[in-house]
Scaffold this active site. Structure first.
Site, PDB file in Angstrom:
ATOM      1  CB  CYS B 156      43.602 113.779  28.309  1.00  0.00           C
ATOM      2  SG  CYS B 156      45.038 113.164  27.423  1.00  0.00           S
ATOM      3  CG  HIS B 263      45.803 117.733  25.760  1.00  0.00           C
ATOM      4  ND1 HIS B 263      47.067 117.869  26.277  1.00  0.00           N
ATOM      5  CD2 HIS B 263      45.503 116.404  25.854  1.00  0.00           C
ATOM      6  CE1 HIS B 263      47.509 116.683  26.680  1.00  0.00           C
ATOM      7  NE2 HIS B 263      46.582 115.783  26.448  1.00  0.00           N
TER       8      HIS B 263
END
Lengths: 376, 376, 376, 376
Positions: B156, B263
């Site tokens: 990710c 994130h």
């Protein structure tokens, strides 16, 4: 130092978040005794415990509860050998000047006078020799002063990364580049500060003015104070050189994260020296760093200026676990390792409300006494 | 593409967090239809809604609730044109190999086969041409395969920063250095994942293996797939060159922060080209980046691969405000500005559970159909 | 209802948190079309997207972005068949009166007029018949009105618990006592609202005025509207009876908890009826509760007014998992069980920004149209 | 008490969360000295600082760091006058029995033996007289014991509300009904305990078994220990009466909230006495409550068993501001006011890891020494 003596101190902005921290820390100080508290006219005239909306988990020190808050005027602080300022920036500038003009020794946590050419910007674990500018600060004042002066301490994030940088420059010579990303606690924004709706389950990748402060302040702190050279009119013999001999490029990216206290930073640096020191040498130099504040016996100085977490603790420092170590008076460094872009990188934790704020002012005042800048 | 047709898909690890995300995203897909669900033997035999401890705020799609969960064996997925794998790394390796050997098309979110020399590691907004390795992957299999293959998508965090890097290399040529600090959401660690006592009011400046993944995977994704050169035995004509012509140094520092999804990263880069492009040119190149996935009509591809926040929004992107934009299928970039150490720096936000995980697998499958790698 | 027609609506307080929610919800409404936006003079004259600091994770609806914000004066809303008010309480009182006097139909989320004797306080899933006071509200106005009126909706916490109470009174007759403890989300306090330093890692067991609101408002909502009795001057024939026939004692304890959206409440009740219904009967009555809003085809009304979690989900409802169900337009109830002190207790979750605020106003307006109170 | 003496203590479950709290609290105890540490065989043989994953923000006490951890077998604790147990419930039952049989004095924080008929369940600020059962516990053991016994302390939530209830029964006679809603901290679930994905931005309205514990334990604690009546074989002369003379109905609703330490509860009670005491009388009785533990000089007992926040602090107690008061050894009560359904209601805060766990065990051991149950 000063066994058995008591030194009266005053606190400006006593009801604010920094002021509360000063009061809490001074509650158990070996010789500083809180004598006068200044706040806005709204609070003036009330006992402290009624004037303040106390936000710390430790109670108000018993000795401070019933002190009557006054306005922030020098006449109410005449007996104070030291005045700590936790004032907001919108009022700190003028009030601190007035206190200095009234021959008071001001230790300010505010940003207003940090860039003044004759005001030292002191991180007590880094550059106490910058106190050497104070005679000049007094003599250039109009009229010249005998006792009054202003000493500032640095922004909380600046404080966090200049301490390890100072340790490394001491050991390995100048650093030429430094990249920092901060993850800063909400307490850094004061009260009410950050709205909960803005920071719950969130990161805010911007703190107004913070990156510029970090980049500028570090140069003043880590740079030298040039020795006096005589000139025609004898003015301005000393100057902060802003790390001039070895230009230091600093690039900071500041973020607010959902943490109450403690700024965490990733730091990567490049030394001038080639080849650069290894990660292990860096680790050892950080751990070995000793400070003048400790040598001079300043009671609020930490035993370990830099607490180094070794490889057995790869997930440290962490704000919740490490911010209270040594009452927040030092910094913690971990994950020292080589950097594929610069030379070495690591993680720093600084307690923004302690060594990043009030504790710095307090140690600065202890240093000023130890070095005779304040005569008792 | 594929108007009116339906393509049966299977999901491995269907009860896990990535599996749940696959099911949620596929609930409204224009042609993929969930047909088979695989999980551990503990869940096998139960209707999905009883087997799963559903953790998303949107309900289980009606069409999936009563599908009977099976074990992760190829025979139960024989009718599936596409198999998505959200398996944990401790079991994904063997199971995915078995599915490939059974002539199934596997799109895996797991890390196990990302480094296999004939398995493409595809961020769908970056390197669809790497699907060109698949004929070779099939022919080198023992025995050679007609239809089976494995495609992986990236970690990710890797996904988050290679998308803007790809955009900038396309516009300005190779990048030679990149520094990244991540502030990663707890959902990236799966369930139960991060203990609340470890991350409340805290930052954990370490995620095991994450920095290495980011540094290695980016080179495979951003590098080329060398054209086939004939050799003696005809084997291995194509190779991923790991960005060999212009070595790219990447230095990542990974942190866990108290955020649920999304994130956030600070990224700073140095270009080979001197002088480097300005911040404004970088901003424009990011905004102008278009993707093959969009051109080919992949229904899950975002209209804006990179959503750029300009200077009127200096505090964006933020995970809570921006992670759901375009159903999390693109990335957001903000604060593009010059860097005092490298050339340019900016902030990236990637939705780690969408384009950073399940959405990438889904677009990869859409790409494989659009490019004829899967024949329907 | 109203197939193909469009009804122009205005929003007062359009840049605030409630106003943003109105705009977001109306962005996909089948017949309400946002036509006019009112805010303070600071915002007036700007396109909405420049005037607002948008705080929702879904983008501003395209159709609203470029509407020019006006001041909150009736002349700018003359074409609006419906005016929604999300104004702050410090200005809502006067502005809403002015709009009513200008023959506008005002649906207010503010507290100012909730206690007015001729203003109905309507939770749309509970007491639509209270709209029957509106002719009287108009006729008693000076001068009498033809079209103007004010309808208010309830406090978010009130809304949460009166819906199940209404269901239970419908099934089992009057309730005589109710104890509630709330755990309320920060969004209930608006923006900036709760300071992060006050609520991180904390519970604040007090919300000023909230307990009184819950206790008073519930009586007006759950009570009857007495039929008109002729009196000498013909005034005030109808009255809200405040549940007079069966005095209902309500004791609320309100707490703020670190949750973004969604108020969770523990509720315990005692019925007049002896023996009281069993937990199972209560569970069934809650699940069976149907609303006039649904019967009349109000498009924003939830299919399930009360979603009941049965014993297979003992840990539900939870705000993060359940607040978005049915777009937050219903309430969720779980853990229905016997109470050792009163009769039965359960947990309620209400989405405070949806059915607890803007969604209630919107359904109230839909009801007013469906029942002919607003003539189109 | 015990000036200058040292009493050796052992800790079972020393590496767990409760064990860590014992070690931290005992690090500065005036006479208890940590002598032996027990943990699983995985930790046995290692120095404590290597065996433990320390999770507290205060460092491991210097004196404990290098103690070698042993297995939880009585032979390693033979020299300990007191053994504290912080064992998990799945192993505590058998181990504690073995220690008692080996003539050791066990003070357990585990739930396993709380319901044993001859084991006292003691909240040290409430029912020290229940230690009077210990001679009987010893004599009924097979074979009879001279020194060994087990004392348990209560569940953390039970502890929180029985302290004010005891104060009120002492002042005003029996209570007949009590309703409680808890908002419990994550630390109450141990480590790893609550997954962050389950509790961030959330409330979980269910804690397995907690409500039953609160309802049952309170009766044992607040009830009497019937005086011995002679019977044929002389067995079981004393019995815990479970508040039998005045049946006490307790209804608890337990919730987990995103708070690290400190359980907050809303409590409402009905007295037998009519008319009931006023809120002001209740407030005074709570503040006046004194404890035998303090009278006997137990060093860990709080000066104020119940700290009462008056009306000038309507938003207190709060976990983050009040949980550390008196080192968490007392409880805080605020918002004492009349209840419209029962008689009086208020808010209680208990530090679940201090007086709600380890501190209770420690004061219980101090009481046992002060009352001669342990002979030194």
């Amino acid at each position: 130092m000063l066994e058995g003596r008591q030194v009266k101190v005053g606190i400006l902005g006593a009801t604010g978040t920094v002021g509360q921290r000063f009061i809490s820390l001074l509650g158990s100080h070996p010789f500083f005794v809180v004598h006068a508290l200044g706040a806005s006219s709204r609070s003036a005239g009330k006992p402290y415990e009624q004037a303040v909306k106390w936000k710390l988990s430790t109670p108000i020190p018993q000795s401070t509860r019933s002190i009557i808050v006054s306005e922030c005027k020098p006449e109410f602080f005449a007996e104070c050998a030291v005045v700590f300022s936790g004032l907001d920036a919108d009022v700190a500038g003028e009030i601190e000047l007035a206190f200095r003009a009234a021959e008071l020794a001001v230790f300010s946590n505010s940003k207003n006078h940090r860039r003044d050419p004759d005001v030292p910007l002191i991180v007590p674990l880094v550059n106490p020799p910058h106190l050497g500018i104070i005679p000049q600060q007094r003599s250039l004042h109009n009229p010249p002063l005998k006792k009054g002066f202003i000493v500032t301490n640095a922004n909380c994030s600046t404080t966090g990364f200049v301490i390890p940088l100072a340790a490394l420059e001491k050991a390995f010579g100048p650093i030429e580049a430094c990249m920092i990303t901060t993850m800063q606690a909400i307490s850094g924004a004061g009260y009410p500060g950050v709205a909960s709706l803005d920071i719950f389950d969130n990161v805010v990748p911007y703190i107004s003015g913070e990156e510029e402060k970090m980049q500028w302040e570090a140069l003043k702190i880590l740079g030298g104070l040039t020795p006096g050279t005589s000139n025609a009119d004898g003015n301005h013999p000393k100057k902060f050189d802003m790390h001039a001999a070895h230009p230091l490029r600093i690039s900071a990216s500041c973020n607010r994260v959902p943490v109450i206290d403690g700024h965490t930073m990733t730091v990567s640096i490049r030394f001038v020296r080639r080849p650069p020191p290894s990660a292990q040498q860096v680790r050892e130099a950080l751990a070995a760093y000793s400070t003048e504040a400790l040598v001079l016996g300043c009671p609020s100085a930490p035993t370990e200026a830099i607490h180094v977490h070794d490889d057995s603790q790869p997930d440290r420092p962490q704000p919740r676990l490490d911010r209270e170590y040594q009452a927040g008076a030092g910094v913690s460094v971990g994950r020292v390792r080589e950097c594929a872009v610069l030379d070495v990188k690591f993680v720093v934790l600084v307690n923004n409300v302690c060594i990043g704020a009030a504790t710095s002012s307090i140690i600065n005042a202890e240093l000023a006494i130890a070095k005779g800048v304040i005569a008792l």
